[in-house]
Every structure is written in C-alpha cells, then in structure tokens.
Design an enzyme around this catalytic site. Structure first.
Site, short mmCIF file in Angstrom:
data_model
loop_
_atom_site.label_atom_id
_atom_site.label_comp_id
_atom_site.label_asym_id
_atom_site.label_seq_id
_atom_site.Cartn_x
_atom_site.Cartn_y
_atom_site.Cartn_z
N LYS A 45 -9.19 20.67 54.54
CA LYS A 45 -8.60 21.94 54.98
C LYS A 45 -9.67 23.00 55.28
CE LYS A 45 -4.22 21.13 52.53
NZ LYS A 45 -3.17 21.74 51.66
N GLU A 69 2.18 11.32 60.33
CA GLU A 69 1.06 12.26 60.41
C GLU A 69 -0.13 11.65 61.15
OE1 GLU A 69 0.50 13.44 56.31
OE2 GLU A 69 2.47 14.41 56.24
N ASN A 90 -6.32 24.58 48.93
CA ASN A 90 -6.60 23.49 47.99
C ASN A 90 -7.37 22.31 48.59
OD1 ASN A 90 -4.49 22.46 49.43
ND2 ASN A 90 -3.10 22.20 47.70
N HIS A 144 -5.49 17.69 52.18
CA HIS A 144 -4.10 17.25 52.30
C HIS A 144 -4.07 15.75 52.09
CE1 HIS A 144 -0.15 16.36 54.00
NE2 HIS A 144 -0.74 15.43 54.72
N TYR A 162 3.75 21.04 59.24
CA TYR A 162 4.31 21.36 57.92
C TYR A 162 5.79 21.76 58.00
CZ TYR A 162 -0.06 20.98 55.29
OH TYR A 162 -1.18 20.51 54.65
P1 ATP Z 1 -0.44 18.55 50.79
O1 ATP Z 1 0.89 18.24 51.45
O2 ATP Z 1 -1.22 19.62 51.52
O3 ATP Z 1 -1.24 17.33 50.49
P2 ATP Z 1 0.87 18.67 48.25
O4 ATP Z 1 1.64 17.49 48.75
O5 ATP Z 1 0.11 18.53 46.99
O6 ATP Z 1 -0.13 19.20 49.36
P3 ATP Z 1 3.14 20.28 48.95
O7 ATP Z 1 4.24 20.59 48.02
O8 ATP Z 1 3.36 19.27 50.02
O9 ATP Z 1 1.84 19.91 48.10
O10 ATP Z 1 2.69 21.65 49.62
C1 ATP Z 1 1.96 21.66 50.84
C2 ATP Z 1 0.88 22.71 50.76
O11 ATP Z 1 1.49 23.99 50.70
C3 ATP Z 1 0.00 22.66 49.51
O12 ATP Z 1 -1.06 21.76 49.62
C4 ATP Z 1 -0.52 24.07 49.46
O13 ATP Z 1 -1.59 24.26 50.37
C5 ATP Z 1 0.68 24.87 49.91
N1 ATP Z 1 1.46 25.31 48.76
C6 ATP Z 1 2.26 24.57 47.97
N2 ATP Z 1 2.81 25.31 46.99
C7 ATP Z 1 2.35 26.56 47.18
C8 ATP Z 1 2.54 27.79 46.51
N3 ATP Z 1 3.34 27.89 45.44
N4 ATP Z 1 1.89 28.88 46.98
C9 ATP Z 1 1.10 28.82 48.07
N5 ATP Z 1 0.86 27.66 48.75
C10 ATP Z 1 1.47 26.56 48.31
MG MG Z 2 2.62 17.43 50.64
#
Ligand code: ATP
Ligand code: MG
Length: 140
Positions: free
Chosen positions: A11, A128, A114, A117, A51
């Site tokens: 990211k 994806e 974070n 992804h 997303y």
């Molecule tokens: P990713 O899909 O990016 O691998 P993930 O599967 O661990 O992450 P998801 O629940 O799919 O988490 O959320 C997608 C992304 O949205 C997260 O990686 C993060 O960048 C963002 N995100 C998730 N929860 C929050 C939150 N509470 N506040 C801000 N951003 C968030």
């Molecule tokens: Mg996710």
C-alpha cells in the site's frame, strides 16, 4: 488454480516509507512465488471499484482516498494454501494486534495505513488478480 494463488498490494504508506524491498523479501522467505507484479497508481475510481465490498463501511471514503494517494505494488503470489498462509504472514488488520514478525507488525503504522493488502478468499484472489492483470501477464 484455486487454492494456489493470492493477490496482494504493497500500500501507499509502505511504498512511501521505503519498505518495498523488505516486504518482497518477507514474501519470498514465506515461500511465495511472484507470478505477476507491477508498480502502479490507482485512480480514485479504480480504488473505489476495488474496495466496492466495503462501500457501506464508515471508513470507505478514507480507504479510497488513501489507496489512491500514491503508487502501490500489485502482485499475484503462488503457494499451496496461498490465501490463508498469506493472511498469516501479513498479520491482523490493526497492526497493534498483529502477531510479532508479521508484515503489518513490522511495517504498518495504523489500522487504515496498514502496509499491505491480502485477498480473503480464493474467489476474491482470482477476481482481484484479474482486476489488475491479464492472463498473459501472469507467469505460473
Ligand atoms: P485488506 O483487505 O486491505 O487486506 P483486511 O482484509 O485485513 O485488509 P478489511 O476488513 O478487508 O481488512 O478492510 C480493508 C481495509 O480497510 C483495511 O486493510 C484497512 O486499510 C481499512 N480499514 C479496515 N477497518 C478500518 C477502520 N476501522 N478504520 C480505518 N480503516 C479501516
Ligand atoms: Mg480485506
């Protein structure tokens, strides 16, 4: 092919902070083979589309702005049990909760920014991968 590939992005925060090399190294050490890769930047529209599943979540706008804020590395990775093993390698969404030694524990700064992804199912990994790459750009 199902069960065999996952999709990842390094990211914008991790790119900006100079962690591309270290993160790719963790992927290789974790036994993942890179079968497609590109350095690119998502438009706001493309990030929103990627997303789309999170459209109703309160952080959607913030997420789309962040993911289009700078260049990313998109890649398709191959390994047995790729999706699950990669989620283990990257750690929990919130870096404060990510297990020691995971990519997010090492390189992420917050739950929003974070570092990486990881696809969450075989079906989404394929969707994806196809979103970013044509079949001829994947070298299994
Ligand atoms: P990713 O899909 O990016 O691998 P993930 O599967 O661990 O992450 P998801 O629940 O799919 O988490 O959320 C997608 C992304 O949205 C997260 O990686 C993060 O960048 C963002 N995100 C998730 N929860 C929050 C939150 N509470 N506040 C801000 N951003 C968030
Ligand atoms: Mg996710």
């Amino acid at each position: 092919m199902a069960g065999n590939i996952t999709f990842t992005m390094i990211k914008p925060d991790a790119v900006k902070n100079g962690h591309i090399g270290a993160i790719l190294n963790k992927m290789n050490e974790g036994g993942f083979k890179i079968v497609a890769m590109k350095y690119t930047r998502l438009s706001k529209e493309k990030a929103g589309e990627f997303y789309e599943v999170h459209k109703e979540r309160p952080f959607y706008g913030e997420l789309v702005d962040f993911m289009s804020s700078g260049p990313i590395v998109a890649a398709v990775l191959q390994k047995d049990n790729a999706v699950e093993d990669f989620r283990t390698l990257i750690g929990a969404t919130n870096p404060a909760e990510a297990a020691e030694g995971t990519i997010r524990a090492l390189y992420a700064t917050s739950i929003g920014e974070n570092a990486v992804h990881g696809a969450d199912s075989d079906e989404n990994a394929l969707r994806e991968a196809n979103f970013h790459f044509s079949g001829t750009d994947m070298y299994m």
